[in-house]
Motif scaffolding. Structure first.
Motif, PDB file in Angstrom:
ATOM      1  N   TYR A 232       0.859  -1.188   0.000  1.00  0.00           N
ATOM      2  CA  TYR A 232       0.000   0.000   0.000  1.00  0.00           C
ATOM      3  C   TYR A 232       0.891   1.232   0.000  1.00  0.00           C
ATOM      4  CZ  TYR A 232      -3.753  -3.213   1.059  1.00  0.00           C
ATOM      5  OH  TYR A 232      -4.656  -4.243   0.982  1.00  0.00           O
ATOM      6  N   ALA A 233       0.712   2.079  -1.000  1.00  0.00           N
ATOM      7  CA  ALA A 233       1.603   3.232  -1.132  1.00  0.00           C
ATOM      8  C   ALA A 233       0.849   4.464  -1.621  1.00  0.00           C
ATOM      9  CB  ALA A 233       2.743   2.905  -2.091  1.00  0.00           C
ATOM     10  N   ASN A 234       1.449   5.631  -1.381  1.00  0.00           N
ATOM     11  CA  ASN A 234       0.878   6.907  -1.827  1.00  0.00           C
ATOM     12  C   ASN A 234       1.862   7.624  -2.736  1.00  0.00           C
ATOM     13  OD1 ASN A 234      -1.428   6.968   0.182  1.00  0.00           O
ATOM     14  ND2 ASN A 234       0.337   6.839   1.562  1.00  0.00           N
ATOM     15  N   ILE A 235       1.329   8.181  -3.807  1.00  0.00           N
ATOM     16  CA  ILE A 235       2.129   9.091  -4.630  1.00  0.00           C
ATOM     17  C   ILE A 235       1.688  10.492  -4.234  1.00  0.00           C
ATOM     18  CG2 ILE A 235       2.606   9.902  -6.968  1.00  0.00           C
ATOM     19  CD1 ILE A 235       2.024   7.061  -7.962  1.00  0.00           C
ATOM     20  N   VAL A 236       2.634  11.284  -3.755  1.00  0.00           N
ATOM     21  CA  VAL A 236       2.307  12.609  -3.242  1.00  0.00           C
ATOM     22  C   VAL A 236       2.732  13.662  -4.267  1.00  0.00           C
ATOM     23  CG1 VAL A 236       2.644  14.221  -1.315  1.00  0.00           C
ATOM     24  CG2 VAL A 236       2.738  11.748  -0.909  1.00  0.00           C
ATOM     25  N   VAL A 237       1.818  14.577  -4.610  1.00  0.00           N
ATOM     26  CA  VAL A 237       2.130  15.689  -5.520  1.00  0.00           C
ATOM     27  C   VAL A 237       1.763  16.998  -4.835  1.00  0.00           C
ATOM     28  CG1 VAL A 237       1.920  14.362  -7.660  1.00  0.00           C
ATOM     29  CG2 VAL A 237      -0.112  15.427  -6.658  1.00  0.00           C
ATOM     30  N   GLU A 238       2.059  18.109  -5.491  1.00  0.00           N
ATOM     31  CA  GLU A 238       1.851  19.411  -4.840  1.00  0.00           C
ATOM     32  C   GLU A 238       0.540  20.103  -5.203  1.00  0.00           C
ATOM     33  OE1 GLU A 238       5.893  21.382  -3.700  1.00  0.00           O
ATOM     34  OE2 GLU A 238       5.842  21.198  -5.865  1.00  0.00           O
ATOM     35  N   ARG A 239      -0.043  19.713  -6.358  1.00  0.00           N
ATOM     36  CA  ARG A 239      -1.247  20.435  -6.799  1.00  0.00           C
ATOM     37  C   ARG A 239      -2.278  19.480  -7.385  1.00  0.00           C
ATOM     38  NH1 ARG A 239       2.926  23.676  -8.153  1.00  0.00           N
ATOM     39  NH2 ARG A 239       3.114  23.149 -10.355  1.00  0.00           N
ATOM     40  N   ASP A 240      -3.536  19.903  -7.355  1.00  0.00           N
ATOM     41  CA  ASP A 240      -4.621  19.078  -7.915  1.00  0.00           C
ATOM     42  C   ASP A 240      -4.400  18.789  -9.398  1.00  0.00           C
ATOM     43  OD1 ASP A 240      -6.177  18.767  -5.575  1.00  0.00           O
ATOM     44  OD2 ASP A 240      -6.892  20.830  -5.789  1.00  0.00           O
ATOM     45  N   SER A 241      -3.852  19.789 -10.114  1.00  0.00           N
ATOM     46  CA  SER A 241      -3.628  19.595 -11.554  1.00  0.00           C
ATOM     47  C   SER A 241      -2.612  18.471 -11.790  1.00  0.00           C
ATOM     48  CB  SER A 241      -3.119  20.892 -12.191  1.00  0.00           C
ATOM     49  OG  SER A 241      -1.923  21.310 -11.554  1.00  0.00           O
ATOM     50  N   GLN A 242      -1.629  18.365 -10.867  1.00  0.00           N
ATOM     51  CA  GLN A 242      -0.628  17.290 -10.993  1.00  0.00           C
ATOM     52  C   GLN A 242      -1.248  15.939 -10.674  1.00  0.00           C
ATOM     53  OE1 GLN A 242       2.185  18.836  -8.183  1.00  0.00           O
ATOM     54  NE2 GLN A 242       3.280  20.039  -9.724  1.00  0.00           N
ATOM     55  N   LYS A 243      -2.158  15.944  -9.717  1.00  0.00           N
ATOM     56  CA  LYS A 243      -2.850  14.701  -9.360  1.00  0.00           C
ATOM     57  C   LYS A 243      -3.582  14.164 -10.593  1.00  0.00           C
ATOM     58  CE  LYS A 243      -6.302  12.822  -6.184  1.00  0.00           C
ATOM     59  NZ  LYS A 243      -7.051  13.015  -4.919  1.00  0.00           N
ATOM     60  N   ALA A 244      -4.221  15.076 -11.316  1.00  0.00           N
ATOM     61  CA  ALA A 244      -4.955  14.679 -12.526  1.00  0.00           C
ATOM     62  C   ALA A 244      -4.005  14.082 -13.574  1.00  0.00           C
ATOM     63  CB  ALA A 244      -5.698  15.883 -13.107  1.00  0.00           C
ATOM     64  N   ILE A 245      -2.808  14.664 -13.692  1.00  0.00           N
ATOM     65  CA  ILE A 245      -1.833  14.151 -14.666  1.00  0.00           C
ATOM     66  C   ILE A 245      -1.393  12.732 -14.289  1.00  0.00           C
ATOM     67  CG2 ILE A 245       0.516  14.430 -15.595  1.00  0.00           C
ATOM     68  CD1 ILE A 245       0.120  17.503 -15.222  1.00  0.00           C
ATOM     69  N   ILE A 246      -1.092  12.527 -13.011  1.00  0.00           N
ATOM     70  CA  ILE A 246      -0.617  11.213 -12.560  1.00  0.00           C
ATOM     71  C   ILE A 246      -1.698  10.147 -12.767  1.00  0.00           C
ATOM     72  CG2 ILE A 246       0.032   9.848 -10.514  1.00  0.00           C
ATOM     73  CD1 ILE A 246       2.354  11.474 -11.293  1.00  0.00           C
ATOM     74  N   ILE A 247      -2.955  10.516 -12.469  1.00  0.00           N
ATOM     75  CA  ILE A 247      -4.040   9.536 -12.601  1.00  0.00           C
ATOM     76  C   ILE A 247      -4.359   9.263 -14.076  1.00  0.00           C
ATOM     77  CG2 ILE A 247      -6.499   9.121 -12.136  1.00  0.00           C
ATOM     78  CD1 ILE A 247      -6.045  10.594  -9.437  1.00  0.00           C
ATOM     79  N   GLY A 248      -4.346  10.335 -14.894  1.00  0.00           N
ATOM     80  CA  GLY A 248      -4.585  10.161 -16.324  1.00  0.00           C
ATOM     81  C   GLY A 248      -6.057   9.957 -16.633  1.00  0.00           C
ATOM     82  N   LYS A 249      -6.336   9.852 -17.929  1.00  0.00           N
ATOM     83  CA  LYS A 249      -7.726   9.722 -18.373  1.00  0.00           C
ATOM     84  C   LYS A 249      -8.301   8.391 -17.907  1.00  0.00           C
ATOM     85  CE  LYS A 249     -10.387  10.716 -22.504  1.00  0.00           C
ATOM     86  NZ  LYS A 249     -10.347  10.905 -23.950  1.00  0.00           N
ATOM     87  N   LYS A 250      -9.356   8.450 -17.149  1.00  0.00           N
ATOM     88  CA  LYS A 250     -10.010   7.245 -16.597  1.00  0.00           C
ATOM     89  C   LYS A 250      -9.021   6.335 -15.860  1.00  0.00           C
ATOM     90  CE  LYS A 250     -13.836   7.053 -19.854  1.00  0.00           C
ATOM     91  NZ  LYS A 250     -14.366   6.417 -21.061  1.00  0.00           N
ATOM     92  N   GLY A 251      -8.013   6.968 -15.243  1.00  0.00           N
ATOM     93  CA  GLY A 251      -7.061   6.178 -14.435  1.00  0.00           C
ATOM     94  C   GLY A 251      -6.009   5.433 -15.240  1.00  0.00           C
ATOM     95  N   SER A 252      -5.914   5.739 -16.543  1.00  0.00           N
ATOM     96  CA  SER A 252      -5.014   4.952 -17.405  1.00  0.00           C
ATOM     97  C   SER A 252      -3.537   5.157 -17.040  1.00  0.00           C
ATOM     98  CB  SER A 252      -5.232   5.328 -18.873  1.00  0.00           C
ATOM     99  OG  SER A 252      -4.976   6.719 -19.033  1.00  0.00           O
ATOM    100  N   ARG A 253      -3.191   6.391 -16.706  1.00  0.00           N
ATOM    101  CA  ARG A 253      -1.799   6.687 -16.397  1.00  0.00           C
ATOM    102  C   ARG A 253      -1.375   5.993 -15.100  1.00  0.00           C
ATOM    103  NH1 ARG A 253       2.274   8.247 -15.164  1.00  0.00           N
ATOM    104  NH2 ARG A 253       3.880   9.541 -15.857  1.00  0.00           N
ATOM    105  N   LEU A 254      -2.256   6.050 -14.100  1.00  0.00           N
ATOM    106  CA  LEU A 254      -1.950   5.425 -12.811  1.00  0.00           C
ATOM    107  C   LEU A 254      -1.821   3.901 -12.971  1.00  0.00           C
ATOM    108  CD1 LEU A 254      -1.453   6.071  -9.832  1.00  0.00           C
ATOM    109  CD2 LEU A 254      -3.887   5.697  -9.410  1.00  0.00           C
TER     110      LEU A 254
END
Length: 297
Positions: A232-254
């Motif tokens: 179980y792990a967390n990826i920590v970013v600084e901004r909501d916009s970065q969170k969206a990038i990491i997760i990607g479209k429909k979670g594809s990037r994550l």
């Protein structure tokens, strides 16, 4: 009983000159993550190299750079601390690029560490022409009067790595091995897993995002009645916009990050892994002393 030698060496140089790749090649196993993004390394990671004549402990450090954040400043402080403690400092410059002001500044700064012996390495020779390598050796040799050796090498093709190991060992103090001979790193399993996830998250991201990514591991546990290990792990970013990038479209990037990370974690734990990744936002953590402390910096 032959005299054995052992001691600490660290590689210094501008970000992205191949220090972590070289560390991994010498150790013969991946202990430091690598990325084409500069300043990937954030901790002093120790890799252990056992040779017939003794043991080298390689301390892989962040690249020295002009800090723009508190994190950057702390990384530079960490490098300072390591340089004060090691037996040998190996300065790295890539064969593919002319020696510039940044290289000169770092080479000059080594005078501040009189205890350590200095060697110069011209890295990435596999990607350079013979003329480039010759030119670089001349430039690097001229940076200081006190190099104990100047060695061209490639961590990618393992060219001259044995020469480097022997040369470094010869410069070490006499003494017994510092670690058992089956140990490749002093990093904990959690630390290594966190770094593998961060490497996967760094893959293919652009611009400022790499510096904003940190990873924390909450739990690593074998699942009962199963050959699975739960992580179980967390990826920590600084901004909501970065969170969206990491997760990607429909979670594809994550999902891609998870698949990449799993492939790196499974050999480490010796079996199949169930990896649960959460992305969370810690506003401006690189500049916030409290958050930095929580994230281990």
């Amino acid at each position: 009983m032959t005299d054995t030698r052992s001691g600490f060496v660290t590689f210094v140089g501008r970000p992205n000159v191949g220090k972590s790749t070289l560390t991994n090649a010498l150790v013969g196993e991946k202990v430091a993550i690598t990325s084409e993004k500069p300043q990937t390394t954030r901790r002093a990671i120790r890799g252990i190299v056992n040779r017939p004549g003794g043991q080298l402990v390689v301390v892989d450090t962040p690249g020295i750079h002009r800090p723009r954040t508190l994190l950057g400043q702390r990384l530079n402080d960490l490098v300072e601390q390591v340089l004060g403690d090691v037996d040998v400092i190996a300065f790295c410059a890539p064969a593919t690029e002319k020696v510039g002001p940044g290289d000169r500044r770092i080479a000059e700064s080594l005078s501040g560490y009189p205890r350590a012996k200095k060697v110069a390495l011209v890295t990435k020779t596999d990607a350079a022409t013979r003329d480039q390598i010759t030119e670089r050796l001349v430039e690097v040799d001229a940076l200081r009067e006190d190099w104990a050796a100047v060695i061209p090498l490639s961590a990618v093709t393992n060219d001259q790595l044995d020469v480097l190991s022997d040369e470094l060992l010869a410069l070490m103090p006499e003494g017994p091995a510092l670690y058992a001979d089956d140990v490749v790193t002093d990093e904990t399993l959690e630390d290594r897993i966190a770094e593998i996830i961060r490497e996967a998250a760094l893959h293919g991201v652009r611009d400022e995002l790499p510096h904003s990514i940190a990873v924390t591991v909450d739990d690593v546990a074998p699942r009962e009645d199963s050959d699975l290990t739960d992580v179980y792990a967390n990826i920590v970013v600084e901004r909501d916009s970065q969170k969206a990038i990491i997760i990607g479209k429909k979670g594809s990037r994550l999902a891609d990050v998870g698949a990449r990370a799993r492939a790196g974690i499974e050999p480490l734990v010796g079996g199949r892994v169930y990896l649960s990744l959460h992305v969370r936002v810690a506003k401006e953590w690189q500049r916030d002393p409290k958050q930095l402390g929580r994230l281990g910096f």
